[in-house]
Design an enzyme around this catalytic site. Structure first.
Site, PDB file in Angstrom:
ATOM      1  N   GLY A  54       0.685  -1.306   0.025  1.00  0.00           N
ATOM      2  CA  GLY A  54      -0.103  -0.096   0.216  1.00  0.00           C
ATOM      3  C   GLY A  54       0.802   1.417   0.086  1.00  0.00           C
ATOM      4  O   GLY A  54       2.044   1.374  -0.535  1.00  0.00           O
ATOM      5  N   HIS A  68       2.381   4.731  -4.904  1.00  0.00           N
ATOM      6  CA  HIS A  68       2.933   5.815  -5.642  1.00  0.00           C
ATOM      7  C   HIS A  68       3.151   5.561  -7.173  1.00  0.00           C
ATOM      8  O   HIS A  68       2.682   4.123  -7.612  1.00  0.00           O
ATOM      9  CB  HIS A  68       4.366   6.450  -5.235  1.00  0.00           C
ATOM     10  CG  HIS A  68       5.221   5.085  -5.002  1.00  0.00           C
ATOM     11  ND1 HIS A  68       5.569   4.305  -5.947  1.00  0.00           N
ATOM     12  CD2 HIS A  68       5.569   4.769  -3.597  1.00  0.00           C
ATOM     13  CE1 HIS A  68       6.508   3.320  -5.464  1.00  0.00           C
ATOM     14  NE2 HIS A  68       6.724   3.674  -4.332  1.00  0.00           N
ATOM     15  N   HIS A  76       4.258   2.028  -8.015  1.00  0.00           N
ATOM     16  CA  HIS A  76       3.446   0.924  -7.979  1.00  0.00           C
ATOM     17  C   HIS A  76       2.320   1.037  -9.103  1.00  0.00           C
ATOM     18  O   HIS A  76       2.042  -0.100  -9.760  1.00  0.00           O
ATOM     19  CB  HIS A  76       2.450   1.038  -6.841  1.00  0.00           C
ATOM     20  CG  HIS A  76       3.032   0.587  -5.229  1.00  0.00           C
ATOM     21  ND1 HIS A  76       3.606   1.861  -4.594  1.00  0.00           N
ATOM     22  CD2 HIS A  76       3.955  -0.252  -5.014  1.00  0.00           C
ATOM     23  CE1 HIS A  76       4.175   1.254  -3.646  1.00  0.00           C
ATOM     24  NE2 HIS A  76       4.312   0.090  -3.791  1.00  0.00           N
ATOM     25  N   GLY A  85       8.849  -4.486  -8.587  1.00  0.00           N
ATOM     26  CA  GLY A  85       9.658  -3.475  -9.322  1.00  0.00           C
ATOM     27  C   GLY A  85      11.057  -3.580  -9.154  1.00  0.00           C
ATOM     28  O   GLY A  85      11.535  -4.379  -8.110  1.00  0.00           O
ATOM     29  N   GLU A  86      11.963  -3.362 -10.225  1.00  0.00           N
ATOM     30  CA  GLU A  86      13.422  -3.653 -10.184  1.00  0.00           C
ATOM     31  C   GLU A  86      14.122  -2.684  -8.997  1.00  0.00           C
ATOM     32  O   GLU A  86      15.242  -3.058  -8.792  1.00  0.00           O
ATOM     33  CB  GLU A  86      14.129  -3.163 -11.548  1.00  0.00           C
ATOM     34  CG  GLU A  86      13.777  -4.269 -12.563  1.00  0.00           C
ATOM     35  CD  GLU A  86      14.482  -4.059 -13.558  1.00  0.00           C
ATOM     36  OE1 GLU A  86      14.924  -2.765 -13.999  1.00  0.00           O
ATOM     37  OE2 GLU A  86      14.514  -4.884 -14.612  1.00  0.00           O
ATOM     38  N   SER A 129       9.305   5.538  -3.602  1.00  0.00           N
ATOM     39  CA  SER A 129       9.335   4.554  -2.499  1.00  0.00           C
ATOM     40  C   SER A 129       8.247   5.170  -1.547  1.00  0.00           C
ATOM     41  O   SER A 129       8.093   6.363  -1.275  1.00  0.00           O
ATOM     42  CB  SER A 129      10.661   4.532  -1.905  1.00  0.00           C
ATOM     43  OG  SER A 129      10.450   3.866  -0.371  1.00  0.00           O
ATOM     44  N   ARG A 172       8.490   4.745   1.529  1.00  0.00           N
ATOM     45  CA  ARG A 172       9.331   5.491   3.011  1.00  0.00           C
ATOM     46  C   ARG A 172       9.816   6.920   2.333  1.00  0.00           C
ATOM     47  O   ARG A 172      10.187   7.811   3.264  1.00  0.00           O
ATOM     48  CB  ARG A 172      10.322   4.795   3.006  1.00  0.00           C
ATOM     49  CG  ARG A 172       9.846   3.327   3.806  1.00  0.00           C
ATOM     50  CD  ARG A 172      11.241   2.504   4.294  1.00  0.00           C
ATOM     51  NE  ARG A 172      10.659   1.431   5.324  1.00  0.00           N
ATOM     52  CZ  ARG A 172      10.380   0.096   4.951  1.00  0.00           C
ATOM     53  NH1 ARG A 172      11.192  -0.129   3.695  1.00  0.00           N
ATOM     54  NH2 ARG A 172       9.996  -0.723   5.867  1.00  0.00           N
TER      55      ARG A 172
END
Ligand code: PAF
Length: 289
Positions: free
Chosen positions: A36, A39, A42, A152-153, A190, A192
């Site tokens: 969740g 961004h 995603h 995701g890479e 990310s 974060r």
């Protein structure tokens, strides 16, 4: 507020029903596992799944097993309403919001460990992390049984571990790695990043710059050890509060490449991690990025 029209499965029973319906009408299924706080990175994974399968399912589950005590499990952003709105807009077909008992039924004892790959790089700094990731992804695969899953890479080590796990356990699921989505200064998207204050956010972009510079220097024939030491020094000079590692590895084994000039090897991945303030950031780059 208008009700979000996107179908949501809130338990194992509900996801099984939804999948049965898709399968009965012979539709292929793509899964995008997430925690969740979605961004653009995603949403690009959702785009990859949609382009390849008939139905795209996104799971949202903040997985306690991949956080150590003292890490940010409680603080991790939970934004389900806005996530659902973004996923409806992105053309997702179904969201799976499992409860804890769906992912870890009471008395749960089974874990998945992908040895060696999980112990290198980030595994040295977060020893629990990849066991938690492999365990929850294996459980999601077993429940959703998708034809394909997209990761995701940006989380390159995670991607390689999941590929290995899917092969080792015989999941008939194609694993797709999707390119990292970046801000204009190169900072990888990310969830974060939301923790970063304004000044920290300005310093965060230095990791992309350091990896990019390292890639160019290695391609120009500079010795690998020297380039990596320069990258670490660059991050410290840019105000990073810690540098966990900047490494040049073989992408398949994640083993460090030998020191000395490499030129332009095909099998090279540069990865870096460290802290800006209290926020831990990671990134990576391949020879063609
Ligand atoms: O990359 C993530 O968001 C998580 O590690 C994943 C793959 C959803 C497993 O919890």
């Amino acid at each position: 507020m208008p009700e979000n029209p996107l179908p949501v499965a809130r338990s194992r029973a509900e996801i099984f029903d939804a999948i049965r319906n898709f399968r009965n009408s012979r539709q292929t299924i793509g899964l995008v596992p997430t925690m969740g706080a979605l961004h653009d990175g995603h949403l690009s994974l959702v785009g990859e799944a949609r382009a390849r399968t008939d139905r795209t399912i996104v799971s949202i589950y903040v997985n306690p097993a991949q956080f150590a005590p003292g890490e940010d499990f409680d603080a991790y952003p939970r934004e389900t309403d806005s996530d659902l709105a973004k996923l409806a807009e992105a053309g997702c077909d179904l969201v799976y919001l499992p409860r804890e008992e769906d992912m870890y039924p009471p008395g749960s004892l089974t874990q998945v460990r992908v040895d060696t790959l999980s112990d290198r790089l980030d595994g040295r700094h977060r020893p629990h992390f990849f066991y938690g990731v492999a365990t929850v992804v294996a459980r999601l695969f077993a429940q959703v049984r998708p034809d394909l899953a997209v990761f995701g890479e940006k989380d390159f080590q995670q991607l390689q571990i999941i590929r290995r796990m899917a092969t080792d356990l015989g999941f008939p699921i194609e694993i797709i790695g999707a390119p990292t989505v970046r801000a204009p200064d190169g900072l990888a998207h990310s969830s974060r990043n939301a923790y970063l204050g304004e000044a920290e956010r300005r310093r965060a972009g230095a990791l992309f710059a350091a990896l990019h510079r390292t890639r160019m220097r290695i391609a120009a024939g500079a010795p690998v050890g020297e380039c990596l030491a320069e990258a670490r020094a660059y991050l410290r000079a840019a105000g990073w509060d810690s540098v966990d590692y900047v490494s040049a590895v073989d992408p398949a084994t994640l083993e460090d490449l030998p020191d000395g000039p490499l030129g332009e090897p095909e099998a090279l991945r540069l990865l870096g991690a460290g802290h800006v303030g209290t926020t831990r950031l990671i990134d990576n780059m391949g020879p063609a990025d």
